[in-house]
Design a protein around this motif. Sequence first.
Motif, PDB file in Angstrom:
ATOM      1  N   LEU A  59      42.714  40.682  37.574  1.00  0.00           N
ATOM      2  CA  LEU A  59      42.723  41.791  38.532  1.00  0.00           C
ATOM      3  C   LEU A  59      42.216  41.324  39.895  1.00  0.00           C
ATOM      4  CD1 LEU A  59      41.434  44.773  36.372  1.00  0.00           C
ATOM      5  CD2 LEU A  59      43.720  44.500  37.335  1.00  0.00           C
ATOM      6  N   ARG A  60      41.165  40.537  39.896  1.00  0.00           N
ATOM      7  CA  ARG A  60      40.608  40.044  41.165  1.00  0.00           C
ATOM      8  C   ARG A  60      41.572  39.084  41.867  1.00  0.00           C
ATOM      9  NH1 ARG A  60      35.581  41.715  41.833  1.00  0.00           N
ATOM     10  NH2 ARG A  60      34.330  42.226  40.006  1.00  0.00           N
ATOM     11  N   GLU A  61      42.183  38.191  41.115  1.00  0.00           N
ATOM     12  CA  GLU A  61      43.022  37.149  41.707  1.00  0.00           C
ATOM     13  C   GLU A  61      44.450  37.611  42.006  1.00  0.00           C
ATOM     14  OE1 GLU A  61      42.790  33.780  39.080  1.00  0.00           O
ATOM     15  OE2 GLU A  61      40.608  33.679  39.268  1.00  0.00           O
ATOM     16  N   GLN A  62      44.980  38.506  41.185  1.00  0.00           N
ATOM     17  CA  GLN A  62      46.384  38.877  41.320  1.00  0.00           C
ATOM     18  C   GLN A  62      46.612  40.250  41.934  1.00  0.00           C
ATOM     19  OE1 GLN A  62      48.710  38.094  37.711  1.00  0.00           O
ATOM     20  NE2 GLN A  62      47.047  36.782  36.987  1.00  0.00           N
ATOM     21  N   ILE A  63      45.649  41.150  41.800  1.00  0.00           N
ATOM     22  CA  ILE A  63      45.842  42.528  42.280  1.00  0.00           C
ATOM     23  C   ILE A  63      45.011  42.818  43.534  1.00  0.00           C
ATOM     24  CG2 ILE A  63      45.674  44.979  41.680  1.00  0.00           C
ATOM     25  CD1 ILE A  63      47.928  43.421  40.190  1.00  0.00           C
ATOM     26  N   LEU A  64      43.733  42.468  43.511  1.00  0.00           N
ATOM     27  CA  LEU A  64      42.878  42.744  44.678  1.00  0.00           C
ATOM     28  C   LEU A  64      43.306  41.974  45.920  1.00  0.00           C
ATOM     29  CD1 LEU A  64      39.123  43.134  43.639  1.00  0.00           C
ATOM     30  CD2 LEU A  64      40.517  44.690  44.998  1.00  0.00           C
ATOM     31  N   THR A 121      33.522  53.651  49.130  1.00  0.00           N
ATOM     32  CA  THR A 121      32.527  54.407  49.896  1.00  0.00           C
ATOM     33  C   THR A 121      31.994  53.468  50.976  1.00  0.00           C
ATOM     34  OG1 THR A 121      30.589  53.744  48.593  1.00  0.00           O
ATOM     35  CG2 THR A 121      31.867  55.645  47.788  1.00  0.00           C
ATOM     36  N   GLU A 122      31.045  53.936  51.743  1.00  0.00           N
ATOM     37  CA  GLU A 122      30.449  53.068  52.764  1.00  0.00           C
ATOM     38  C   GLU A 122      29.719  51.894  52.128  1.00  0.00           C
ATOM     39  OE1 GLU A 122      28.096  55.204  55.586  1.00  0.00           O
ATOM     40  OE2 GLU A 122      29.693  56.655  55.959  1.00  0.00           O
ATOM     41  N   GLN A 123      29.245  52.072  50.890  1.00  0.00           N
ATOM     42  CA  GLN A 123      28.448  51.034  50.242  1.00  0.00           C
ATOM     43  C   GLN A 123      29.242  50.139  49.297  1.00  0.00           C
ATOM     44  OE1 GLN A 123      27.495  54.425  49.911  1.00  0.00           O
ATOM     45  NE2 GLN A 123      26.118  54.362  51.663  1.00  0.00           N
ATOM     46  N   ILE A 124      30.209  50.699  48.579  1.00  0.00           N
ATOM     47  CA  ILE A 124      30.847  49.926  47.509  1.00  0.00           C
ATOM     48  C   ILE A 124      32.357  50.168  47.421  1.00  0.00           C
ATOM     49  CG2 ILE A 124      28.790  49.851  46.022  1.00  0.00           C
ATOM     50  CD1 ILE A 124      30.182  52.088  44.341  1.00  0.00           C
ATOM     51  N   THR A 125      33.002  49.220  46.775  1.00  0.00           N
ATOM     52  CA  THR A 125      34.391  49.369  46.338  1.00  0.00           C
ATOM     53  C   THR A 125      34.352  49.228  44.827  1.00  0.00           C
ATOM     54  OG1 THR A 125      35.255  48.415  48.375  1.00  0.00           O
ATOM     55  CG2 THR A 125      36.718  48.404  46.453  1.00  0.00           C
ATOM     56  N   LYS A 126      35.008  50.158  44.129  1.00  0.00           N
ATOM     57  CA  LYS A 126      34.879  50.219  42.679  1.00  0.00           C
ATOM     58  C   LYS A 126      36.229  50.472  42.016  1.00  0.00           C
ATOM     59  CE  LYS A 126      31.798  52.845  39.668  1.00  0.00           C
ATOM     60  NZ  LYS A 126      30.772  53.863  39.681  1.00  0.00           N
ATOM     61  N   PHE A 127      36.486  49.730  40.934  1.00  0.00           N
ATOM     62  CA  PHE A 127      37.684  49.930  40.128  1.00  0.00           C
ATOM     63  C   PHE A 127      37.552  51.231  39.351  1.00  0.00           C
ATOM     64  CE2 PHE A 127      39.679  49.331  35.912  1.00  0.00           C
ATOM     65  CZ  PHE A 127      40.997  49.172  36.307  1.00  0.00           C
ATOM     66  N   THR A 150      46.891  50.273  40.002  1.00  0.00           N
ATOM     67  CA  THR A 150      45.440  50.366  39.880  1.00  0.00           C
ATOM     68  C   THR A 150      44.914  51.359  40.903  1.00  0.00           C
ATOM     69  OG1 THR A 150      45.085  48.506  41.398  1.00  0.00           O
ATOM     70  CG2 THR A 150      45.202  47.991  39.048  1.00  0.00           C
ATOM     71  N   ILE A 151      43.822  52.002  40.533  1.00  0.00           N
ATOM     72  CA  ILE A 151      43.167  52.963  41.419  1.00  0.00           C
ATOM     73  C   ILE A 151      41.751  52.457  41.681  1.00  0.00           C
ATOM     74  CG2 ILE A 151      42.424  55.366  41.728  1.00  0.00           C
ATOM     75  CD1 ILE A 151      45.493  55.029  41.558  1.00  0.00           C
ATOM     76  N   TRP A 152      41.350  52.520  42.933  1.00  0.00           N
ATOM     77  CA  TRP A 152      40.039  52.058  43.382  1.00  0.00           C
ATOM     78  C   TRP A 152      39.431  53.153  44.239  1.00  0.00           C
ATOM     79  CZ3 TRP A 152      38.985  46.952  41.866  1.00  0.00           C
ATOM     80  CH2 TRP A 152      40.084  46.259  41.352  1.00  0.00           C
ATOM     81  N   ILE A 153      38.102  53.186  44.316  1.00  0.00           N
ATOM     82  CA  ILE A 153      37.428  54.134  45.198  1.00  0.00           C
ATOM     83  C   ILE A 153      36.503  53.350  46.124  1.00  0.00           C
ATOM     84  CG2 ILE A 153      35.493  54.701  43.666  1.00  0.00           C
ATOM     85  CD1 ILE A 153      36.076  57.694  44.667  1.00  0.00           C
ATOM     86  N   TYR A 197      42.197  54.528  46.710  1.00  0.00           N
ATOM     87  CA  TYR A 197      43.297  53.652  47.082  1.00  0.00           C
ATOM     88  C   TYR A 197      44.062  53.271  45.826  1.00  0.00           C
ATOM     89  CZ  TYR A 197      41.196  52.946  51.670  1.00  0.00           C
ATOM     90  OH  TYR A 197      40.693  53.136  52.927  1.00  0.00           O
ATOM     91  N   GLN A 198      45.314  52.945  46.000  1.00  0.00           N
ATOM     92  CA  GLN A 198      46.109  52.411  44.894  1.00  0.00           C
ATOM     93  C   GLN A 198      46.631  51.038  45.299  1.00  0.00           C
ATOM     94  OE1 GLN A 198      49.442  55.007  44.146  1.00  0.00           O
ATOM     95  NE2 GLN A 198      50.691  54.065  45.710  1.00  0.00           N
ATOM     96  N   ILE A 199      46.690  50.179  44.311  1.00  0.00           N
ATOM     97  CA  ILE A 199      47.335  48.880  44.486  1.00  0.00           C
ATOM     98  C   ILE A 199      48.312  48.730  43.332  1.00  0.00           C
ATOM     99  CG2 ILE A 199      47.082  46.388  44.636  1.00  0.00           C
ATOM    100  CD1 ILE A 199      44.197  46.802  45.530  1.00  0.00           C
ATOM    101  N   MET A 200      49.568  48.506  43.684  1.00  0.00           N
ATOM    102  CA  MET A 200      50.588  48.276  42.664  1.00  0.00           C
ATOM    103  C   MET A 200      50.945  46.805  42.685  1.00  0.00           C
ATOM    104  SD  MET A 200      52.873  51.707  43.092  1.00  0.00           S
ATOM    105  CE  MET A 200      53.869  51.330  41.681  1.00  0.00           C
ATOM    106  N   GLY A 201      51.084  46.242  41.496  1.00  0.00           N
ATOM    107  CA  GLY A 201      51.421  44.833  41.428  1.00  0.00           C
ATOM    108  C   GLY A 201      51.788  44.419  40.023  1.00  0.00           C
ATOM    109  N   SER A 202      52.021  43.133  39.877  1.00  0.00           N
ATOM    110  CA  SER A 202      52.386  42.567  38.586  1.00  0.00           C
ATOM    111  C   SER A 202      51.305  41.608  38.133  1.00  0.00           C
ATOM    112  CB  SER A 202      53.713  41.819  38.698  1.00  0.00           C
ATOM    113  OG  SER A 202      54.734  42.700  39.087  1.00  0.00           O
ATOM    114  N   LEU A 203      50.918  41.742  36.876  1.00  0.00           N
ATOM    115  CA  LEU A 203      49.959  40.820  36.276  1.00  0.00           C
ATOM    116  C   LEU A 203      50.716  39.756  35.502  1.00  0.00           C
ATOM    117  CD1 LEU A 203      47.103  42.969  34.682  1.00  0.00           C
ATOM    118  CD2 LEU A 203      46.909  41.367  36.574  1.00  0.00           C
ATOM    119  N   ASN A 204      50.494  38.501  35.845  1.00  0.00           N
ATOM    120  CA  ASN A 204      50.998  37.393  35.042  1.00  0.00           C
ATOM    121  C   ASN A 204      49.978  37.195  33.935  1.00  0.00           C
ATOM    122  OD1 ASN A 204      53.340  36.707  36.644  1.00  0.00           O
ATOM    123  ND2 ASN A 204      51.875  36.115  38.192  1.00  0.00           N
TER     124      ASN A 204
END
Length: 99
Positions: A40-45, A84-90, A79-82, A61-68
């Motif tokens: 997820l970190r290497e291919q989607i984020l 805030t001013e402090q964090i980004t979270k899956f 994928t859906i992420w949220i 936020y949404q990220i659409m992609g393909s996982l090898n």
Amino acid sequence: MYLNPNAIISPNKLTEDDKSQYLALGGYTLDNWQQLESDLREQILTLEAQPTLKTKYGQKYQIMGSLNCPNGFILNIKTIWIVTEQITKFVTLFPAQER
């Protein structure tokens, strides 16, 4: 927009039963959830995120992609992420339509 590559990805979010059957198609299991996190970190984020909904908890936020996947299979995911001013979270992932 690109999200923080150091986003929080909680292990329990990757091992929930509702995703396990789909992820198993790609060779992801409870025994190798760390591989899913890494993928997820290497291919989607690394892909561009699209804003979706602003909530009282932060901007989604949404990220659409393909996982090898480990077994050579390719899974199309959304994928859906949220953020805030402090964090980004899956938040979650689910199957996406063929791209």
